[in-house]
Enzyme design. Structure first.
Site, PDB file in Angstrom:
ATOM      1  N   HIS A  39       0.845  -1.202   0.000  1.00 33.70           N
ATOM      2  CA  HIS A  39       0.000   0.000   0.000  1.00 33.70           C
ATOM      3  C   HIS A  39       0.884   1.257   0.000  1.00 33.70           C
ATOM      4  O   HIS A  39       0.663   2.180  -0.785  1.00 33.70           O
ATOM      5  CB  HIS A  39      -0.929  -0.030   1.221  1.00 33.70           C
ATOM      6  CG  HIS A  39      -1.655   1.254   1.457  1.00 33.70           C
ATOM      7  ND1 HIS A  39      -2.944   1.481   1.023  1.00 33.70           N
ATOM      8  CD2 HIS A  39      -1.262   2.399   2.058  1.00 33.70           C
ATOM      9  CE1 HIS A  39      -3.311   2.701   1.362  1.00 33.70           C
ATOM     10  NE2 HIS A  39      -2.304   3.283   1.994  1.00 33.70           N
ATOM     11  N   GLU A  40       1.888   1.282   0.884  1.00 29.80           N
ATOM     12  CA  GLU A  40       2.776   2.449   0.958  1.00 29.80           C
ATOM     13  C   GLU A  40       3.556   2.626  -0.341  1.00 29.80           C
ATOM     14  O   GLU A  40       3.757   3.745  -0.806  1.00 29.80           O
ATOM     15  CB  GLU A  40       3.740   2.324   2.146  1.00 29.80           C
ATOM     16  CG  GLU A  40       3.055   2.326   3.516  1.00 29.80           C
ATOM     17  CD  GLU A  40       2.249   3.591   3.767  1.00 29.80           C
ATOM     18  OE1 GLU A  40       2.638   4.660   3.269  1.00 29.80           O
ATOM     19  OE2 GLU A  40       1.203   3.508   4.435  1.00 29.80           O
ATOM     20  N   HIS A  75       1.628   4.462  -2.914  1.00 37.32           N
ATOM     21  CA  HIS A  75       1.652   5.929  -2.834  1.00 37.32           C
ATOM     22  C   HIS A  75       2.842   6.498  -3.603  1.00 37.32           C
ATOM     23  O   HIS A  75       2.739   7.557  -4.218  1.00 37.32           O
ATOM     24  CB  HIS A  75       1.730   6.385  -1.376  1.00 37.32           C
ATOM     25  CG  HIS A  75       0.419   6.293  -0.648  1.00 37.32           C
ATOM     26  ND1 HIS A  75      -0.744   6.819  -1.158  1.00 37.32           N
ATOM     27  CD2 HIS A  75       0.097   5.752   0.543  1.00 37.32           C
ATOM     28  CE1 HIS A  75      -1.731   6.594  -0.298  1.00 37.32           C
ATOM     29  NE2 HIS A  75      -1.248   5.945   0.739  1.00 37.32           N
ATOM     30  N   GLU A 123      -5.853   7.023  -1.166  1.00 39.80           N
ATOM     31  CA  GLU A 123      -5.872   5.809  -0.330  1.00 39.80           C
ATOM     32  C   GLU A 123      -6.519   4.648  -1.083  1.00 39.80           C
ATOM     33  O   GLU A 123      -6.019   3.522  -1.044  1.00 39.80           O
ATOM     34  CB  GLU A 123      -6.608   6.069   0.989  1.00 39.80           C
ATOM     35  CG  GLU A 123      -5.891   7.023   1.931  1.00 39.80           C
ATOM     36  CD  GLU A 123      -4.454   6.625   2.214  1.00 39.80           C
ATOM     37  OE1 GLU A 123      -4.157   5.416   2.314  1.00 39.80           O
ATOM     38  OE2 GLU A 123      -3.611   7.522   2.305  1.00 39.80           O
ATOM     39  N   ASP A 141      -4.641   1.214  -2.092  1.00 43.14           N
ATOM     40  CA  ASP A 141      -5.212  -0.089  -1.733  1.00 43.14           C
ATOM     41  C   ASP A 141      -5.312  -0.984  -2.968  1.00 43.14           C
ATOM     42  O   ASP A 141      -4.999  -2.177  -2.910  1.00 43.14           O
ATOM     43  CB  ASP A 141      -6.611   0.079  -1.120  1.00 43.14           C
ATOM     44  CG  ASP A 141      -6.552   0.461   0.354  1.00 43.14           C
ATOM     45  OD1 ASP A 141      -5.445   0.445   0.927  1.00 43.14           O
ATOM     46  OD2 ASP A 141      -7.617   0.777   0.931  1.00 43.14           O
TER      47      ASP A 141
HETATM   48 ZN    ZN Z   1      -2.129   5.269   2.534  1.00 45.00          ZN
END
Ligand code: ZN
Length: 416
Positions: free
Chosen positions: A277-278, A281, A356, A360
Site C-alpha cells: 500500500h505504501e 503511494h 488511499e 489499496d
Molecule cells: Zn495510505
C-alpha cells in the site's frame, strides 16, 4: 473595525461553529453505535474492543472541541483584542534593527502559543493515551522531546526566519517570489537530512535483520521496481503502542521504516500488504504530487501576502495600525489564512481518500487484498480506531476512508 473585520469575524464564527458541530455529531454518532459491533467486523472485533474504540474516540473528540474553543478565543485576543500589538510594542523597545525586532516578535508569539498548546499535548499523552493503554512515554521523555524540538526549531527556524524577513525588506515588490524559492530549497533540504540526521535524535533505527520477512519484502520491492536505501525498524514502542510504517526521504536517501510495534503485531503476509500500500503511494506519484501541490499553494499564498502587505485595510481590520512591520504582516497572514481556507478542508480530505483507494488497489494487485484487510482490521482494533465515524465528520476531515467503506472496496478487489 472595517469591512475586513466583519469578514474575519464572520469566517471565524463560521469555522468555529462548523468544527464544533461536526465534532459534536461525531461523538453522538459513535455513542449511538456503541452497543453493537458493525456486522462486517463482528467475527473479528469483540464488543469490549469496539466500546474501547468508542470511548477513546469520544475522549479525543471532546479534547478537540475544547482545543477549538481555546484556539479561536486566542486568535481573537491576539488580533482584534490587541495582544499582537502589545507584543510588538515590547520587542520594539528591545531592538532597533527591524529584522531582529521582527524575529524577536515572532519568537515571542511562538513561545506564547506553544504555552497554550502544551497542556493539550500533555493531557492527550498522560491522560487519554495512558487511560486507554497506549502511552509508553514518561514525563522526562516528554520534556526531553520538547527540549529537542525547541532546539531544532531554533537551529533551523531562526536562520529561515531571518532570511525571510531580510528578503521582505530588501527585494522590492517581488520579494515573495524570492521567499518562495528559499522556502522550496529549505523544504527540500529538510527532507534530505531528516531520515539520517533528525529522526535518529528521537528514535533508534536498526537495519532490518536478515529473515524470511526481509526476503519477502525484498521480493516485493523487486516486483514493484522500487529501489530504496535500506529497510529499518524503529523503536516506536518507546513512546506509544500505536503501530505504523512509512517512507522518508527522497532520491538516494529514501528509506523504508517499520515501527517495531507493527512488526510484532502483524504476520509476514500482512506486513507485505501494508508495505505494498505504501509503495503504491510512491509508484502512483501521490507523494510527489502532494509535494508539488504544497509548493504551488504556498506560491499562491505568498503572492497574496505580497499584495496584502501594502493594504491598510488588512492590518486595520485585524486590530493593528498601518503601516506595520514585515514581521507583523507575515504573522497576521499566517494566523488569518486558515480561517478563510477552512471550508476547503473537505476537498483536501477527498483528494487524500482518493489516493488511499488507489494505493489499496495497488496493494491488491502486487500483494494481497485479503492480507491487507486482515492487517487493517488488526490495526483498527489495536489502535482503537472507531469503526463508526459520523459520515459528515469523516467526509470533512478524514484522510483515510472509513473502515467499512475501505474494506468493502478491498473485498470487491478479490479479498474475501
Ligand atoms: Zn495510505
Amino acid at each position: 473595525m472595517n469591512f475586513f473585520s466583519i469578514a474575519f469575524l464572520s469566517a471565524l464564527a463560521l469555522a468555529t461553529a462548523t468544527r464544533l458541530w461536526l465534532t459534536y455529531r461525531h461523538v453522538q454518532h459513535i455513542q449511538a453505535h456503541r452497543a453493537v459491533v458493525p456486522s462486517a467486523f463482528a467475527s473479528d472485533i469483540a464488543l469490549d474492543a469496539h466500546q474501547k474504540a468508542a470511548d477513546y474516540s469520544g475522549a479525543k473528540a471532546r479534547l478537540a472541541m475544547l482545543h477549538t474553543v481555546v484556539d479561536s478565543s486566542a486568535l481573537l485576543v491576539l488580533t482584534i483584542g490587541g495582544l499582537l500589538r502589545l507584543l510588538n510594542g515590547w520587542t520594539e523597545a528591545w531592538f532597533t534593527s527591524e529584522i531582529l525586532q521582527g524575529t524577536a516578535f515572532i519568537v515571542l508569539f511562538i513561545v506564547l502559543t506553544s504555552a497554550i498548546d502544551l497542556p493539550f499535548s500533555w493531557y492527550r499523552t498522560f491522560n487519554i493515551e495512558t487511560r486507554f493503554g497506549f502511552n509508553r512515554m514518561t514525563p522526562s521523555m516528554w520534556f526531553a522531546d520538547l527540549a529537542k524540538t525547541a532546539a531544532l526549531s531554533a537551529a533551523f527556524g531562526l536562520p529561515l526566519l531571518l532570511a525571510v524577513l531580510w528578503l521582505m525588506g530588501k527585494m522590492g515588490q517581488w520579494w515573495w517570489l524570492y521567499v518562495w524559492l528559499v522556502w522550496v530549497a529549505f523544504s527540500a533540504f529538510m527532507m534530505a537530512i531528516y531520515p539520517a540526521y533528525i529522526a535518529p535524535l528521537f528514535n533508534r533505527f536498526a537495519p532490518m535483520p536478515e529473515s524470511s520477512l526481509k526476503t519477502r519484502i525484498e521480493n516485493l520491492l523487486a516486483k514493484c521496481g522500487f529501489r530504496s536505501n535500506g529497510l529499518f525498524v524503529m523503536d516506536g514502542s518507546k513512546r506509544s503502542s500505536h503501530g505504523n510504517a512509512y517512507f522518508t526521504g527522497f532520491g538516494k536517501t529514501k528509506r523504508i521504516v517499520f515501527f517495531d510495534t507493527l512488526i510484532s503485531r502483524l504476520t509476514e503476509g500482512e506486513i507485505e500488504a501494508v508495505l505494498a500500500h505504501e509503495l503504491g503511494h510512491f509508484k502512483l506519484r501521490h507523494v510527489i504530487r502532494r509535494m508539488l501541490w504544497t509548493f504551488g499553494v504556498s506560491l499562491v499564498l505568498l503572492g497574496a501576502l505580497g499584495y496584502l502587505k501594502d493594504e491598510a485595510w488588512f492590518y486595520e481590520g485585524l486590530g493593528v495600525a498601518y503601516p506595520a512591520s514585515n514581521a507583523m504582516a507575515l504573522l497576521l497572514f499566517v494566523l488569518v489564512v486558515p480561517v478563510f481556507t477552512f471550508l476547503l478542508q473537505p476537498l483536501v480530505a477527498m483528494y487524500s481518500r482518493k489516493h488511499e483507494f488507489e494505493a489499496d488497489a495497488y496493494a491488491a494487485r502486487y500483494s494481497s487484498a485479503r492480507e491487507l484487510i486482515k492487517a487493517l482490521v488488526k490495526l483498527y482494533k489495536d489502535n482503537a480506531s472507531t469503526l463508526t465515524p459520523d459520515p459528515l465528520h469523516s467526509a470533512f476531515y478524514d484522510s483515510h476512508p472509513p473502515a467499512s467503506v475501505r474494506i468493502a472496496r478491498l473485498q470487491s478487489l478479490g479479498g474475501t
